[in-house]
Scaffold this motif. Structure first.
Motif, PDB file in Angstrom:
ATOM      1  N   GLN A 103       0.835  -1.217   0.000  1.00 43.85           N
ATOM      2  CA  GLN A 103       0.000   0.000   0.000  1.00 43.85           C
ATOM      3  C   GLN A 103       0.862   1.257   0.000  1.00 43.85           C
ATOM      4  O   GLN A 103       0.535   2.249  -0.637  1.00 43.85           O
ATOM      5  CB  GLN A 103      -0.919   0.010   1.222  1.00 43.85           C
ATOM      6  N   SER A 104       2.000   1.189   0.733  1.00 43.85           N
ATOM      7  CA  SER A 104       2.920   2.338   0.720  1.00 43.85           C
ATOM      8  C   SER A 104       3.502   2.518  -0.676  1.00 43.85           C
ATOM      9  O   SER A 104       3.660   3.647  -1.148  1.00 43.85           O
ATOM     10  CB  SER A 104       4.067   2.129   1.716  1.00 43.85           C
ATOM     11  N   VAL A 105       3.823   1.400  -1.333  1.00 46.44           N
ATOM     12  CA  VAL A 105       4.375   1.482  -2.701  1.00 46.44           C
ATOM     13  C   VAL A 105       3.372   2.232  -3.583  1.00 46.44           C
ATOM     14  O   VAL A 105       3.721   3.182  -4.275  1.00 46.44           O
ATOM     15  CB  VAL A 105       4.658   0.074  -3.284  1.00 46.44           C
ATOM     16  N   ARG A 106       2.120   1.808  -3.497  1.00 46.88           N
ATOM     17  CA  ARG A 106       1.063   2.428  -4.316  1.00 46.88           C
ATOM     18  C   ARG A 106       1.006   3.937  -4.055  1.00 46.88           C
ATOM     19  O   ARG A 106       1.018   4.740  -4.983  1.00 46.88           O
ATOM     20  CB  ARG A 106      -0.254   1.777  -3.934  1.00 46.88           C
ATOM     21  N   ILE A 166       3.256   5.972  -2.716  1.00 46.41           N
ATOM     22  CA  ILE A 166       4.477   6.722  -3.043  1.00 46.41           C
ATOM     23  C   ILE A 166       4.688   6.803  -4.559  1.00 46.41           C
ATOM     24  O   ILE A 166       5.106   7.840  -5.073  1.00 46.41           O
ATOM     25  CB  ILE A 166       5.706   6.112  -2.310  1.00 46.41           C
ATOM     26  N   VAL A 167       4.340   5.747  -5.275  1.00 46.54           N
ATOM     27  CA  VAL A 167       4.449   5.802  -6.744  1.00 46.54           C
ATOM     28  C   VAL A 167       3.534   6.912  -7.276  1.00 46.54           C
ATOM     29  O   VAL A 167       3.956   7.761  -8.058  1.00 46.54           O
ATOM     30  CB  VAL A 167       4.078   4.439  -7.388  1.00 46.54           C
ATOM     31  N   GLU A 168       2.293   6.916  -6.814  1.00 46.14           N
ATOM     32  CA  GLU A 168       1.342   7.935  -7.289  1.00 46.14           C
ATOM     33  C   GLU A 168       1.799   9.336  -6.925  1.00 46.14           C
ATOM     34  O   GLU A 168       1.706  10.257  -7.725  1.00 46.14           O
ATOM     35  CB  GLU A 168      -0.049   7.691  -6.682  1.00 46.14           C
ATOM     36  N   GLU A 169       2.314   9.480  -5.709  1.00 44.50           N
ATOM     37  CA  GLU A 169       2.718  10.806  -5.255  1.00 44.50           C
ATOM     38  C   GLU A 169       3.926  11.307  -6.050  1.00 44.50           C
ATOM     39  O   GLU A 169       3.972  12.471  -6.437  1.00 44.50           O
ATOM     40  CB  GLU A 169       3.032  10.774  -3.749  1.00 44.50           C
ATOM     41  N   LEU A 223      12.725   1.555  -6.714  1.00 41.74           N
ATOM     42  CA  LEU A 223      12.370   0.917  -5.435  1.00 41.74           C
ATOM     43  C   LEU A 223      13.101  -0.409  -5.262  1.00 41.74           C
ATOM     44  O   LEU A 223      13.069  -1.268  -6.154  1.00 41.74           O
ATOM     45  CB  LEU A 223      10.858   0.672  -5.393  1.00 41.74           C
ATOM     46  N   TYR A 224      13.733  -0.568  -4.093  1.00 43.02           N
ATOM     47  CA  TYR A 224      14.436  -1.823  -3.771  1.00 43.02           C
ATOM     48  C   TYR A 224      13.384  -2.790  -3.224  1.00 43.02           C
ATOM     49  O   TYR A 224      12.901  -2.639  -2.101  1.00 43.02           O
ATOM     50  CB  TYR A 224      15.489  -1.530  -2.707  1.00 43.02           C
ATOM     51  N   CYS A 225      13.006  -3.770  -4.033  1.00 43.06           N
ATOM     52  CA  CYS A 225      11.925  -4.696  -3.658  1.00 43.06           C
ATOM     53  C   CYS A 225      12.457  -5.991  -3.075  1.00 43.06           C
ATOM     54  O   CYS A 225      11.849  -6.569  -2.183  1.00 43.06           O
ATOM     55  CB  CYS A 225      11.087  -5.040  -4.889  1.00 43.06           C
ATOM     56  N   PHE A 226      13.585  -6.455  -3.628  1.00 45.12           N
ATOM     57  CA  PHE A 226      14.115  -7.752  -3.182  1.00 45.12           C
ATOM     58  C   PHE A 226      15.590  -7.802  -3.570  1.00 45.12           C
ATOM     59  O   PHE A 226      15.939  -7.624  -4.732  1.00 45.12           O
ATOM     60  CB  PHE A 226      13.340  -8.891  -3.875  1.00 45.12           C
ATOM     61  N   PRO A 276       5.857   0.296   5.942  1.00 45.88           N
ATOM     62  CA  PRO A 276       4.390   0.259   5.841  1.00 45.88           C
ATOM     63  C   PRO A 276       3.710   1.525   6.362  1.00 45.88           C
ATOM     64  O   PRO A 276       2.549   1.766   6.046  1.00 45.88           O
ATOM     65  CB  PRO A 276       4.001  -0.972   6.693  1.00 45.88           C
ATOM     66  N   ASP A 277       4.434   2.336   7.159  1.00 44.56           N
ATOM     67  CA  ASP A 277       3.857   3.592   7.660  1.00 44.56           C
ATOM     68  C   ASP A 277       4.287   4.790   6.821  1.00 44.56           C
ATOM     69  O   ASP A 277       3.899   5.927   7.106  1.00 44.56           O
ATOM     70  CB  ASP A 277       4.302   3.836   9.114  1.00 44.56           C
ATOM     71  N   PHE A 278       5.119   4.562   5.827  1.00 49.47           N
ATOM     72  CA  PHE A 278       5.692   5.665   5.036  1.00 49.47           C
ATOM     73  C   PHE A 278       4.672   6.131   3.997  1.00 49.47           C
ATOM     74  O   PHE A 278       4.289   5.379   3.117  1.00 49.47           O
ATOM     75  CB  PHE A 278       6.986   5.202   4.361  1.00 49.47           C
TER      76      PHE A 278
END
Ligand code: IPE
Ligand code: IPE
Ligand code: MG
Length: 263
Positions: free
Chosen positions: A53-56, A58-61, A72-75, A227-229
């Motif tokens: 949800q944070s990814v979503r 921050i990407v939009e913002e 984004l560092y995902c893995f 998750p809080d970002f």
């Protein structure tokens, strides 16, 4: 759903931001999912789920802010050391993300690229990456770059191997190898270097992320778990970035600065 419109100068001003002082490329080490969940007595995977949800957001913002790129560092290539169950859940989440976000990525006109050893991932995930890259191939908005099974030392090692092979074949002379030659063999070839590197969850380390590319990036670490970002945290990072004095080894950007520094 229509794409979110870009912010006007007035809207940016209300956040305390100015367009000309924004970072153009932000790279993020999205850390702290596990601790976020543990703090709440939840299994670690709940942190990863919530992190999506944070990814979503921050990407939009970042797209609304008019950024050129978000990486984004995902893995990481080291994350395979995690327990099997966590790995399979992480991969499942990644696959769902690629499927679910494809429409949004296209609606927002985002460009899309994945860096990392893709061929080591499950074929079903490779296929979803391909489909999303294809779907976004004619977009010209912000570049969303995901680092998946990515490790900077591996990336640099592979670049060295490719260059060495060219020298071996007589296509290149060792003396003509420049920084540009190296950069063009990295997985980020053609991309600008990050201006700002954000790490969430407080660790003061780079964890094998974009080692070459962050040579002159500004670092910003927050204790907030990924998750809080959300948007206000991003604005805080950008405000801090705007106040930085980026010297690139030169002097202050004043009359006595870079232009006269060679004298
Ligand atoms: C970041 O969160 C996500 C990945 C590395 C995949 P972590 O899972 O590392 O969370 P912490 O650091 O254990 O809290
Ligand atoms: C870095 O986080 C990798 C990602 C965010 C994907 P880690 O949790 O793997 O980093 P370390 O182990 O604390 O250095
Ligand atoms: Mg971590």
């Amino acid at each position: 759903m229509a794409p979110e419109p870009a912010y006007t100068d007035e809207q940016l001003d209300a956040f305390g931001l100015a367009r000309e002082q924004l970072a153009q490329h932000i790279a993020v080490i999205m850390d702290g999912n596990g601790r976020w969940a543990q703090q709440r007595g939840l299994p670690r995977v709940e942190g990863h789920r919530r992190g999506v949800q944070s990814v979503r957001s921050i990407v939009e913002e970042c797209s609304r802010l008019g950024l050129q790129q978000l990486t984004l560092y995902c893995f990481s290539s080291e994350n395979w050391k995690r327990p099997k169950l966590e790995l399979s859940l992480l991969m499942k989440l990644l696959r769902h993300y690629l499927v679910e976000e494809r429409r949004l990525i296209c609606e927002q006109g985002l460009q899309f690229r994945v860096i990392g050893k893709i061929d080591e991932l499950d074929p079903a995930i490779q296929r979803e990456i391909e489909l999303t890259e294809e779907a976004a191939s004619t977009n010209d908005g912000m570049m969303l770059c995901l680092a998946v099974n990515y490790g900077a030392r591996m990336e640099i090692t592979e670049a060295v191997q490719q260059i060495a092979r060219q020298v071996q074949r007589g296509e290149l002379s060792a003396d003509t190898i420049t920084e540009q030659t190296v950069a063009s063999h990295l997985m980020t070839s053609g991309m600008p270097d990050p201006d700002l590197l954000i790490r969430t969850a407080g660790e003061m380390r780079i964890s094998n992320y974009l080692l070459w590319q962050i040579s002159y990036s500004e670092l910003w670490v927050t204790d907030t778990y990924w998750p809080d970002f959300r948007e206000p945290n991003l604005h805080e990072a950008l405000k801090d970035f705007a106040a930085r004095d980026r010297r690139f080894g030169g002097l202050h950007n004043t009359s006595e600065g870079p232009s006269s520094a060679s004298a």
